[in-house]
Write a protein that holds these residues in place. Structure first.
Motif: not given
Length: 420
Positions: A108-121, A158-166
């Protein structure tokens, strides 16, 4: 309690659609980031599948320890109360630590939460599939069983990907339970009956999402309790130090002191009327360093600036046990729990970690063989035909020496499961 989406994540975009469609387009599970869609076609066979647990590294082993040791229910009647038998005695677990892409809290600090969300799924898809790489070799194998439940043993994930996975599980129409640690952590705070202020130690990403302050406030409010002062401190270093990452060369105690001081200063800035009394270990790595963190707060209390703002006796909340309780209830409710005498398709648990896929052209490595930091945090989502990491069986050589020592001393059930 309302769902995490309703309370906390309305402002977060969910970007699971590409991965949902990618998995649908490869139903045999042979392609990267896909799974065999027929794995749950038989309801009785589904009950005998293992349970998946994932984190960004080895920190989620604290959640696995809770799962292996929980004795909060009677196994025969499912009623609350210990019966001397671990509640998940019949179950087996597959643990995955995405070590190559950690720490998740820094994206998130480098504005890459979009990639983080992909990693989580992608983590969830790995657990759902049969595809994994051997310890040696460059071609994947397809012998890993799928799972009947997914435990997100990572606060940031959990914060960034729980709802994506559900959302993905619903779109794929598979009967897989998904449980995260944040709501469990908030319930742990409620159960601790806080009398003073609340402090949250977490990764920078978890704190940036503000998921814990809002979940805790909502949980206490619904329970009819007043909400005390809540302060948080996000670290970009402590999880890596606990993991043994060479990029963080100082001792765990040094990093723990730095973060404890920052949290105490943030709490003092709120001009509280009661001392900081409850501390949420909002990163699954942090329970491994609980002693160092508590020692740091004890030392800070000796300083005049913090004496009145830190309680002499502090309560630490580890969301792991609450997560284990929630999983037990969800399995029982869905009739997916193995009954006494039944067995899982796995004789013993499996452990996997991600490592750089060095045979892939285009990836960039640091001197110690890990993914280069600039490369790691500059990636963008959407390139689903490219694998710069691969998931392999966990071996002793993949666990940093100091991390292995922490697991051996503080997570004995996990250590035994690892066959050590």
């Amino acid at each position: 309690m309302k769902t995490l989406t309703a309370l906390l994540l309305l402002s977060l975009a969910v970007h699971a659609d590409d991965l949902i469609e990618h998995a649908k387009a490869h139903p045999d599970g042979k392609a990267a980031f896909s799974f065999d869609a027929s794995a749950w076609s038989d309801a009785e066979a589904t009950r005998h599948l293992p349970i998946g647990v994932f984190d960004s590294g080895i920190g989620g082993l604290t959640v696995l320890e809770a799962l292996l040791t929980l004795d909060a229910f009677h196994n025969d009647t499912l009623q609350p109360g210990a019966d001397g038998v671990p509640d998940f005695a019949q179950e087996r677990f597959i643990y995955f630590g995405d070590q190559a892409n950690m720490p998740y809290g820094n994206y998130s600090a480098v504005q890459r939460t979009d990639y983080l969300q992909e990693l989580i799924v992608k983590d969830a898809i790995f657990l759902l599939g049969r595809r994994a790489y051997p310890s040696e070799g460059t071609e994947p194998q397809f012998t890993k069983p799928p799972v009947k439940a997914i435990v997100i043993a990572c606060n940031t994930a959990t914060a960034y990907g729980l709802e994506d996975i559900r959302k993905a599980v619903a779109a794929w129409k598979i009967p897989v339970i998904v449980v995260g640690v944040v709501e469990a952590g908030a319930r742990g705070v409620l159960a601790s009956k806080p009398t003073g202020g609340i402090g949250i130690l977490a990764t920078a990403g978890t704190c940036a999402s503000k998921v814990y302050p809002r979940t805790i406030a909502g949980t206490l409010g619904i329970a009819g309790q007043s909400v005390p002062v809540i302060a948080q401190q996000g670290s970009a270093t402590l999880a890596g130090a606990i993991e043994g990452d060479a990029a963080f060369p100082d001792s765990i105690s040094a990093y723990a002191m730095k973060e404890a001081r920052a949290l105490a200063e943030a709490y003092r800035a709120e001009k509280p009327t009661a001392p900081l009394q409850t501390i949420v270990l909002g990163c699954t790595h942090y329970p491994l360093a609980k002693q160092e963190i508590d020692t740091a707060f004890t030392a800070l209390r000796q300083e005049a600036a913090f004496r009145d703002h830190i309680a002499e006796h502090r309560t630490f909340v580890n969301p792991a046990e609450a997560t284990a309780r929630e999983l037990f209830r969800e399995l029982a409710k869905s009739k997916l729990r193995l009954k006494p005498g039944e067995t899982c398709v796995l004789e013993q648990g499996l452990f996997y970690l991600s490592v750089p896929r060095v045979e892939e052209v285009g990836i960039q490595l640091s001197g110690d063989g890990s993914l280069d930091k600039d490369y790691k945090y500059s990636r963008s989502p959407g390139n689903l035909d490219f694998e710069d990491t691969k998931n392999v069986p966990l071996t002793p050589a993949l666990i940093p020496e100091n991390s292995a020592k922490l697991v051996k001393e503080r997570l004995p059930a996990v250590w035994r499961s690892l066959g050590r």
